[in-house]
Scaffold this motif. Structure first.
Motif, PDB file in Angstrom:
ATOM      1  N   LEU A 113       0.000 -15.486  -7.951  1.00  0.00           N
ATOM      2  CA  LEU A 113      -0.516 -14.217  -8.428  1.00  0.00           C
ATOM      3  C   LEU A 113      -0.453 -13.162  -7.334  1.00  0.00           C
ATOM      4  O   LEU A 113      -0.042 -12.016  -7.577  1.00  0.00           O
ATOM      5  N   GLN A 114      -0.856 -13.525  -6.116  1.00  0.00           N
ATOM      6  CA  GLN A 114      -0.801 -12.578  -5.009  1.00  0.00           C
ATOM      7  C   GLN A 114       0.624 -12.116  -4.751  1.00  0.00           C
ATOM      8  O   GLN A 114       0.873 -10.932  -4.500  1.00  0.00           O
ATOM      9  N   HIS A 115       1.574 -13.049  -4.826  1.00  0.00           N
ATOM     10  CA  HIS A 115       2.973 -12.690  -4.607  1.00  0.00           C
ATOM     11  C   HIS A 115       3.460 -11.747  -5.699  1.00  0.00           C
ATOM     12  O   HIS A 115       4.167 -10.762  -5.425  1.00  0.00           O
ATOM     13  N   ALA A 116       3.085 -12.037  -6.952  1.00  0.00           N
ATOM     14  CA  ALA A 116       3.515 -11.200  -8.069  1.00  0.00           C
ATOM     15  C   ALA A 116       2.943  -9.793  -7.956  1.00  0.00           C
ATOM     16  O   ALA A 116       3.643  -8.802  -8.203  1.00  0.00           O
ATOM     17  N   LEU A 117       1.672  -9.676  -7.556  1.00  0.00           N
ATOM     18  CA  LEU A 117       1.055  -8.362  -7.408  1.00  0.00           C
ATOM     19  C   LEU A 117       1.693  -7.571  -6.271  1.00  0.00           C
ATOM     20  O   LEU A 117       1.862  -6.355  -6.369  1.00  0.00           O
ATOM     21  N   ALA A 118       2.038  -8.262  -5.193  1.00  0.00           N
ATOM     22  CA  ALA A 118       2.672  -7.585  -4.067  1.00  0.00           C
ATOM     23  C   ALA A 118       4.082  -7.123  -4.423  1.00  0.00           C
ATOM     24  O   ALA A 118       4.537  -6.069  -3.980  1.00  0.00           O
ATOM     25  N   ARG A 119       4.754  -7.899  -5.250  1.00  0.00           N
ATOM     26  CA  ARG A 119       6.130  -7.551  -5.622  1.00  0.00           C
ATOM     27  C   ARG A 119       6.174  -6.344  -6.541  1.00  0.00           C
ATOM     28  O   ARG A 119       7.024  -5.464  -6.395  1.00  0.00           O
ATOM     29  N   GLY A 120       5.279  -6.272  -7.496  1.00  0.00           N
ATOM     30  CA  GLY A 120       5.245  -5.134  -8.409  1.00  0.00           C
ATOM     31  C   GLY A 120       4.024  -5.208  -9.297  1.00  0.00           C
ATOM     32  O   GLY A 120       3.648  -6.289  -9.759  1.00  0.00           O
ATOM     33  N   ARG A 121       3.386  -4.068  -9.538  1.00  0.00           N
ATOM     34  CA  ARG A 121       2.196  -4.035 -10.376  1.00  0.00           C
ATOM     35  C   ARG A 121       1.977  -2.606 -10.860  1.00  0.00           C
ATOM     36  O   ARG A 121       2.631  -1.665 -10.387  1.00  0.00           O
ATOM     37  N   ARG A 174      -3.914  17.575 -14.019  1.00  0.00           N
ATOM     38  CA  ARG A 174      -3.620  16.516 -13.070  1.00  0.00           C
ATOM     39  C   ARG A 174      -2.397  16.910 -12.228  1.00  0.00           C
ATOM     40  O   ARG A 174      -1.457  17.518 -12.746  1.00  0.00           O
ATOM     41  N   PRO A 175      -2.372  16.594 -10.930  1.00  0.00           N
ATOM     42  CA  PRO A 175      -1.202  16.938 -10.121  1.00  0.00           C
ATOM     43  C   PRO A 175       0.075  16.325 -10.691  1.00  0.00           C
ATOM     44  O   PRO A 175       0.069  15.195 -11.186  1.00  0.00           O
ATOM     45  N   LEU A 176       1.163  17.084 -10.636  1.00  0.00           N
ATOM     46  CA  LEU A 176       2.434  16.577 -11.138  1.00  0.00           C
ATOM     47  C   LEU A 176       2.877  15.368 -10.320  1.00  0.00           C
ATOM     48  O   LEU A 176       3.367  14.368 -10.864  1.00  0.00           O
ATOM     49  N   ALA A 177       2.718  15.448  -9.023  1.00  0.00           N
ATOM     50  CA  ALA A 177       3.071  14.332  -8.135  1.00  0.00           C
ATOM     51  C   ALA A 177       2.062  14.282  -7.000  1.00  0.00           C
ATOM     52  O   ALA A 177       1.680  15.317  -6.450  1.00  0.00           O
ATOM     53  N   ARG A 178       1.631  13.093  -6.675  1.00  0.00           N
ATOM     54  CA  ARG A 178       0.753  12.900  -5.516  1.00  0.00           C
ATOM     55  C   ARG A 178       0.996  11.509  -4.961  1.00  0.00           C
ATOM     56  O   ARG A 178       1.511  10.621  -5.645  1.00  0.00           O
ATOM     57  N   GLY A 179       0.627  11.322  -3.726  1.00  0.00           N
ATOM     58  CA  GLY A 179       0.755  10.011  -3.109  1.00  0.00           C
ATOM     59  C   GLY A 179      -0.502   9.193  -3.309  1.00  0.00           C
ATOM     60  O   GLY A 179      -1.611   9.724  -3.276  1.00  0.00           O
ATOM     61  N   CYS A 180      -0.327   7.911  -3.543  1.00  0.00           N
ATOM     62  CA  CYS A 180      -1.448   6.974  -3.691  1.00  0.00           C
ATOM     63  C   CYS A 180      -1.201   5.839  -2.693  1.00  0.00           C
ATOM     64  O   CYS A 180      -0.140   5.206  -2.726  1.00  0.00           O
ATOM     65  N   LEU A 181      -2.138   5.605  -1.799  1.00  0.00           N
ATOM     66  CA  LEU A 181      -1.962   4.608  -0.755  1.00  0.00           C
ATOM     67  C   LEU A 181      -1.894   3.211  -1.352  1.00  0.00           C
ATOM     68  O   LEU A 181      -2.813   2.777  -2.043  1.00  0.00           O
ATOM     69  N   ASP A 182      -0.800   2.526  -1.100  1.00  0.00           N
ATOM     70  CA  ASP A 182      -0.554   1.200  -1.658  1.00  0.00           C
ATOM     71  C   ASP A 182      -1.250   0.146  -0.801  1.00  0.00           C
ATOM     72  O   ASP A 182      -1.029   0.072   0.408  1.00  0.00           O
ATOM     73  N   TRP A 183      -2.101  -0.687  -1.420  1.00  0.00           N
ATOM     74  CA  TRP A 183      -2.906  -1.610  -0.618  1.00  0.00           C
ATOM     75  C   TRP A 183      -2.126  -2.805  -0.100  1.00  0.00           C
ATOM     76  O   TRP A 183      -2.571  -3.492   0.822  1.00  0.00           O
ATOM     77  N   THR A 184      -0.953  -3.111  -0.657  1.00  0.00           N
ATOM     78  CA  THR A 184      -0.147  -4.203  -0.108  1.00  0.00           C
ATOM     79  C   THR A 184       0.922  -3.693   0.840  1.00  0.00           C
ATOM     80  O   THR A 184       1.204  -4.316   1.854  1.00  0.00           O
ATOM     81  N   GLU A 185       1.507  -2.539   0.547  1.00  0.00           N
ATOM     82  CA  GLU A 185       2.579  -2.003   1.381  1.00  0.00           C
ATOM     83  C   GLU A 185       2.065  -1.081   2.482  1.00  0.00           C
ATOM     84  O   GLU A 185       2.794  -0.755   3.410  1.00  0.00           O
ATOM     85  N   ARG A 186       0.816  -0.628   2.354  1.00  0.00           N
ATOM     86  CA  ARG A 186       0.184   0.253   3.347  1.00  0.00           C
ATOM     87  C   ARG A 186       0.925   1.583   3.486  1.00  0.00           C
ATOM     88  O   ARG A 186       0.916   2.198   4.547  1.00  0.00           O
TER      89      ARG A 186
END
Length: 241
Positions: A113-121, A174-186
């Motif tokens: 599950l951890q691997h799957a979430l890190a790969r894509g979610r 809502r903003p058209l584009a914004r950055g969201c900090l990814d908790w696995t990729e940092r």
């Protein structure tokens, strides 16, 4: 007597918010709901491994505290994250947890599950994990997205969405584009209206499919071809650690 500074009126509210998330069961509920869907109390209870009565008590606190919204359909009670801002808060708090403090997986299922979430979610309503970062990097490299002064779609990016047949609600607050900090990729991945529209498209068009009942997603064979054609992303880039 020395003059004292009055306490910040936001302090009690901040402390109350922190207390809501200072319980592992409630935190696990919020993380599960980052898939953007509504879940029943029973489904969340089974996922967290707690009794239904325990889940109901915790969900009541989260709803009262404003982190979750409640919907009822017949005899069923559904809960979801209150809004996109709440999802951003949960994802960014998760990103600030140090990787060295995470509990290692206890079973093969947990490791998978951890691997799957890190790969894509999904992160509420946009793509996250390695998949989300690769898409964000490819869009930036092709001049569709700018990150130098914050996230912004370029004119070419707007045209790219149009060519895909993906409408963008430019009138949204809502903003058209914004950055969201990814908790696995940092690193930040694309969120906002554009991120949500792209996520809907890849799921509706069959480019990606959900893995099990959680929020992990993976690219399908159709999606791998489409990602290569439209963004130049090679399949191997989604597998590389």
């Amino acid at each position: 007597m020395p003059r004292t500074t009055p306490p910040d009126p936001a302090a009690p509210r901040l402390a109350a918010l922190a207390a809501l998330l200072a319980d592992e069961t409630r935190a696990s509920f919020c993380l599960a709901l980052l898939d953007g869907r509504a879940w029943t109390a029973g489904e969340l209870a089974r996922g967290a491994g707690v009794a239904a009565s325990t889940a109901s008590e915790h969900l009541g606190k989260l709803v009262t505290g404003g982190l979750l919204a409640e919907e009822r359909q017949g005899r069923h009670r559904y809960v979801r994250l209150a809004d996109a801002r709440t999802a951003q808060l949960i994802e960014e708090l998760a990103a600030h947890t140090h990787p060295g403090t995470r509990t290692p997986p206890r079973t093969l299922r947990e490791a998978s599950l951890q691997h799957a979430l890190a790969r894509g979610r999904t992160c509420y309503d946009h793509l996250a994990g390695r998949l989300g970062i690769r898409v964000t990097d490819a869009m930036t490299g092709r001049g569709l997205l700018r990150q130098d002064t914050g996230f912004a779609l370029t004119d070419d990016g707007m045209e790219w969405f149009g060519a895909l047949g993906v409408p963008l609600d430019t009138a949204s607050r809502r903003p058209l584009a914004r950055g969201c900090l990814d908790w696995t990729e940092r690193r930040p991945h694309l969120a906002g209206t554009a991120g949500a529209a792209l996520c809907r498209h890849v799921l509706d068009a069959g480019w990606c499919e959900r893995v099990g009942t959680g929020r992990a997603v993976r690219a399908t064979p159709t999606g791998l071809r489409a990602l290569r054609e439209h963004l130049g992303i090679e399949p191997a880039a989604l597998d590389a650690d």
